[in-house]
Each structure stands twice: as C-alpha cells, then as structure tokens.
Design a protein around this motif. Sequence first.
Motif, short mmCIF file in Angstrom:
data_model
loop_
_atom_site.label_atom_id
_atom_site.label_comp_id
_atom_site.label_asym_id
_atom_site.label_seq_id
_atom_site.Cartn_x
_atom_site.Cartn_y
_atom_site.Cartn_z
N GLY A 58 0.80 -1.22 0.00
CA GLY A 58 0.00 0.00 0.00
C GLY A 58 0.83 1.26 0.00
N VAL A 107 -4.24 -2.93 -0.06
CA VAL A 107 -5.14 -1.88 -0.52
C VAL A 107 -6.24 -2.58 -1.32
CG1 VAL A 107 -5.42 0.16 -1.97
CG2 VAL A 107 -3.37 -0.10 -0.55
N PRO A 127 -2.97 2.88 3.76
CA PRO A 127 -3.00 1.71 4.62
C PRO A 127 -2.48 1.96 6.03
CG PRO A 127 -1.04 1.64 3.30
CD PRO A 127 -1.74 2.95 2.95
N PRO A 166 -9.82 0.69 6.66
CA PRO A 166 -10.05 0.17 5.31
C PRO A 166 -11.49 0.39 4.87
CG PRO A 166 -9.06 -1.48 6.79
CD PRO A 166 -9.50 -0.35 7.64
N SER A 192 -4.54 -3.07 7.72
CA SER A 192 -4.34 -3.48 6.33
C SER A 192 -3.24 -4.53 6.20
CB SER A 192 -4.00 -2.27 5.46
OG SER A 192 -2.74 -1.72 5.83
#
Length: 795
Positions: free
Chosen positions: A97, A107, A118, A124, A138
């Motif tokens: 990310g 991501v 992230p 998220p 993440s």
Amino acid sequence: MTSSFVSRRRAMITTAFSALALASLPHLAQAQTADQPEAQEAEPAEIIVSARRREESLQETPVAVTVFSGEALEDRQITQTQDLERFTPSLQFKPAGQLSGNSAAAVVFIRGIGQLDPTAAVDPGVGVYIDDVYVGRSVGGTIELGDIASVQVLRGPQGTLFGRNTIGGAILVKTREPEFDAFSGRSRLRTGEDNLIEGSTALNLPITSNLAARVSGGFRKRDGYVRRAFDGLRLGNDNVYTLNAALKWEASPSFNLLLRGDYTERNENGAPFVFAGINEQAPVPAIASVGAGCPGATIPFAPLTPGNPRFGAPNVPLINDPRCANDFYNRGPYVNGGTAPVLSTSKVWGLSATASLALSEALTVKSITAYRDTQSRGVRDADNTPFVILTTDVGAQSQQFSQEVQLQLDSGPVNGILGAYYFDEDTDERASVPISFPPTPAVIGSILAGGPGSRDLQLSALETKSFAIFGEATWEVSTGLELTGGLRYTEDRKTYQGTVLNLFPSTRPDPNPLPTLAIPQGGPLFIFPTPNRETFSALTGSASVRYQVADWLSTYVSYARSFKSGGFNTRYNAPPAGNVPIPFDEETVDSYELGAKMDFGALRLNLAAFQADYQDIQLIFRAGPVPLLFNAGKARIRGFEAEASYRSGGFSLEASMSMLDDDILSITAIPGATATVLPGDDLPLTPSFQGSFGIAYDFQLTDTLQLTPRFDGSYSSSVVFITGSVPEIEQDAYFVANASLTLAHEDGWKLQAGLTNLFDERYLVQGNASLATLGYAERIFARPRQWFMQASFQF
C-alpha cells in the motif's frame, strides 16, 4: 491511434466476446442435452455461503457473492488474497500500500470503493474477516491461503450484518475445521523460478468421538525480482511462515466450541518499487541536485541570493549527470536505483473462540470472542535514486479485541438474527521521514555544504472503541417470495494523541525523553501532545425482495447503506492551524442493486446491476509535501457483473466479467490544501472492465489416473492507482494468463507443473506519486513469467 482508444476498443471487443460466450452457454447446454443424450453432465454441487451470517445456498442468496472452495483456490494458483482480483468481478486487491513500504499492506477496492492509505489512522473500506473475525489493520489483510475451506467475496455495502468499514464489501476467509471421523492429512511441496521453495502440511487429529484438532503450517521462500543497483539487494522477495491450529469440541448435540489460532511472519527485503519519474521543476529534487553540484540546477531558497548562479526557480536540467535528480535515473521495470536502507517485516497472530448453543430447534446463541496482534515495519526509498528526496520508515504495533453475540432464529418461513458487537483496538505507530523540506536557511545551508537535511518524526497513539447492535429478518411471504430487512446502529469512538516534530539535522536520534511542549508553549511540537477525541455514529441498513420465478431462476432487488468511520490526520510537516490535528468525518454509500441467479443444472449464471451513491468521500489533498484526508468528494458508480460456470463430463469452464462507470460529481475546495483529483478524473482502482475465464478438461488415462490441463486468463482495462491523473503510474489495458498440467492418482497424490504470467505480460500492480512538491513517482511491476512444479499428497 492513442493508447486509450486502443484500450477502450480492446475492452469493447472483450466485453462483446464475453457477453456472447455467457449468452451462448445455455444454448450449448441445451444442444448437448438434445444431441448427445448419453453425455454425462456433472451437475455442480450446491454452493453454501454465509453472506447473511447463516448458511444458505448461493443461488438463493440476494447478495452478489463470488465463492472459491479450497480446491478452486489450488486449481487457479490463488495462494494469497491479492490473487483473488484476477478472478473476481469488480475486485482490486493490491500489495505494498502507498506510503507504507510494507509488501503485506493491503489496498482493497470493490466496485470502486476502498481506501488507498494503509496506515493506522485510516480504516479500510473493504472488511477482511478470518473465521468471522474482523481484521482491523491493512497489514493483516494480506493472507496466505493455505489450509482454507473457502473464500467468499461479498460485493457491495455490508453495513447491516458485518458493520463498520464494509462500504465497498467484505472478504470472508474460512479455514478448515477439525473433523471427528478419521485421522487425515495433506502436504505439498513446490519449487520454481527465482529459487522458489514452498511447502505446507495440514493434519486432522481426532482425539475422541466429540473432540478433534487440526494443525497446519506453511512457508514460501523466493528471490526478489527487482535488483537494487547499489548493493545487489533483491526486492520483492518472499520469506513467509505460517502456522494455524484449531480445536473443536462438540460437548453435546446442542453445544459446540471451536478454538482457533493463527500466526504469520514475514521478513523480506522490501517492496519492489522502481523509478517512475521525477518532476525536474519540483522544489525537493532541485534542492537535492543543487546540493550534489548538478550543473545548471537552481533553487530560490536562502542562504542563496539573487546573482548566485544556483539561485532561481526550482529546476533540474535534463542532462545525463549523476549529480542531477532527473528522469535519467529510470533504470527500467526490474532495477531499483535507491540507496537508502529498505525492509518489509510483519508478525500477525490471532486467537478466537466461537461457541454455539442451540436453545431450541429454532433458536441458537452464538458467541465470537477474538484477539489479534499485528506488528509491522516498512522502509522504502520512494524516489528510487541516490538522493535524499523522500524515504519513509513506518512501523506500527496494534492489538485488537472483539466480542460478538448473535441470537439466530430459524423458524420455517421466518429467519432472523439479532446481535451486538464490541471492538477495541490500540495502535502505536512511528513514522520517520528524512526530507529536505521545509527549506529553511539552516537546512539549505547544510545541504549546500554536503551535510544532512531534516527529518520529520511522527509518533501516534491511536485508539478505536466501536459498539454496535444489529438485526435482520427474512420472511417468506408466500412460495418463492421473500422479504428481508435489517438495521444496524454503530458508534465509533476515536482517540489520537501525537508527538509530531521536525529534527535537524536528520541524523539526530529520536529524542529521549520525548518533548511535551508544542511550538506556542516554546517547544518543538507541531501539535499539542494531548488526547484528541471524536465520536462517529450511524444508522445503516439494508432491504431486499427475492422472488423465485422458476426452479432455475431466482431474482432480487436490494438496497444497502453503509458507512466508514472518520478519524484524525497524523502526518504534518508544519504546524496545522491552532496546533491541533485535522479531523476528517465518515463517508457513506447508498447502493441499489438488481440481480438474477440462474441454475440450468450443468450451467450456472449469476448477474447483478447496481448503482452506488458515494458521499463525503475521504480524499487525499496535499498541504505542501504532506498528504491529508478531507471529506471533499461525491461520486456515482454504476456497474454490471456476470459470473458463469459450466461443467459437462470432464470439461469445466468458469467465466466472469464486470463493467464499472464512475463519475466524480463534485470536489469541494479545501483552503490551504491542493486537491489531487478533479471532476472528470477516474476514481482509483476502478477499471471500466474486468474479465476472466478458466478452462480445464479431465482426461481419464486409466481407472486410477487422471490428467488435467488448465488455462486461466484475466483481462483488465486501464487502471489508475491514486486520485488524479499521473500518466507515469497509469496502467493500460492488459491480459494475463496462467497454464498448468496436473496428473492425479486416486490414492491421493498429485504432480503439477505450470507457468504463471504465461505470455510474460509487463504490467503495473502498484503506483504512487507526489510530483508537485516532492517531485517523485514510483511503481511496481508484476513478476515476469514464472515456472513451477509441485508434488502433493493427501490421505
């Protein structure tokens, strides 16, 4: 002819062929039945999903769901969650990310909705669940798919039963449970290109007639495919270990308890970013070039003054001189030109207990208790040059506890669920960013003398407490007609306490003890280091009507509303107004969907059309070199998705497609910040077309031996990775194929060989840029063609 026109034409042609293939499959099935009555069509087994937190048939669920069994994951070479995007409509699942530097930072976008950032301060947009447990970070969302029973991808908002941060959808990973009947196991070993060595083993261990355990473990080691010219370090390598264990106890016919534990560790060299471009008129590359003695480079910063040949507007001449930070540092897709130390590490583990008690034939109480711990660190040389333009060192440690209680009702024509949910997460994050900005006389003077610049240090303590109550009921009004409605109330309480300052020179260690005074108090801190609190609450819900038109046709219309929590910006390169952190609010999605699910026996065909109204989008703006989130956007996304599977005799075919049309309706101006996206731009990770297919045929060589060739292909139209238009990191349309040959014996052993990225397609899987001030752009290309061989055995 422009590349964009070619991409659109390819997408239109592919769409037409895909639609033709999907439309012709029913006729193919009918023709085969009529012309070859002796042909044995292997009707696919009923697929059971849990998209509504109860087990039911996929074809009778009014939700757009893509399901992969454990066997399907193996057949399609899906070894990690990011591989799912090749075969799932409207899904984009990217590694490494932006801004994290960690290869395991996921991501994820579904139907154009997700979250690019992230880091720990941002939630998220797609929820990832392991055995019904929400994964808050993440880094924990990149999962090794070893001993897996199934993966379900729920497309569209899931704000009623799954709750917070599922405005794009949810990914449900279910591991295999222990079985009471017999001792069994499975093992595999794979080797391949780049010194790949990969293996896994799983054992099912019955202990008594009502108590069983299951343990599994795996590893993968593989050399990186991007070479760093400076020291030969291989970036993008794999070095991962996993361990899973489960214990199942069926104490009585009405009560069972399932305990699970998982552990994943990665120790890798760093994400395989390479150079994508430099803006030679941006301030930071110009500062670095002037400091290195680049001929003709200029900057307008003191202590330089007019009349000095190095004084002028920021500019780096486009000459092939190693002292000049310019596009001559482009070394191609698989060579990195950076020199800063880099790494990517993570340790993720979790424990959960799921208890189920049947109060009666109609009522069941279910409890899910879980704890998860995530440690990660990612260091990246973002400019991918020898200059100190931007290097990020981001480390975090998170602990989360969650408790969910459900009361499930299954009483003939009425089914329902009532539940309560609690989530508590604490995260400590450290970000260190060597950067020659802001250009104070002291910093510029040091760089001109060959010394170091400055370093931003950001220490964040973040806490999230989330409470929710929810309920959903389904009523079969009459034969074939089903009404469903549900509501969820969620309250998220966010706390942020930050220590944010700039250190000069950059070689200074982190201060110990940490300073406690902000700049207005005579200290060095950009913000007051006191707790900042915000509460975000929302009432979300869903409703659907399903009608079974015929035995082979189920139709539905649905509405869903979901939200993603707000929070605080934690990155600052200068004091914000009032020396207090800048908050951002929640974003919401209202989705309307029309679907049809068809089952012709050997053929299944599922269709969905939808519109999503996306409001108060959390968009990245730039305040100087710093990315900040603001609620400043409104968009509308429309789409169509189709999935089909066909099996007859030894032949099998799977196909899917999605078309997305996104319109950014408005962008709100933010004083003091620059928007990175404008109306008319594309939303990130929202390709207008995705399509995939897989073809296999089982040749019965003998009564005990079977040979199966398989071919999988996936196509994507052009895609952008960040908000705004940056051609250096945009990917044109591309097609990727895998091929394999499997020899299987009825005794349980298999030999397999294959090629991934069969046609050696060169395409991007990640990209990031900040060209205005920092002046850099970086990108990650996918691995080139790889061969593999595998042996497996199960008993």
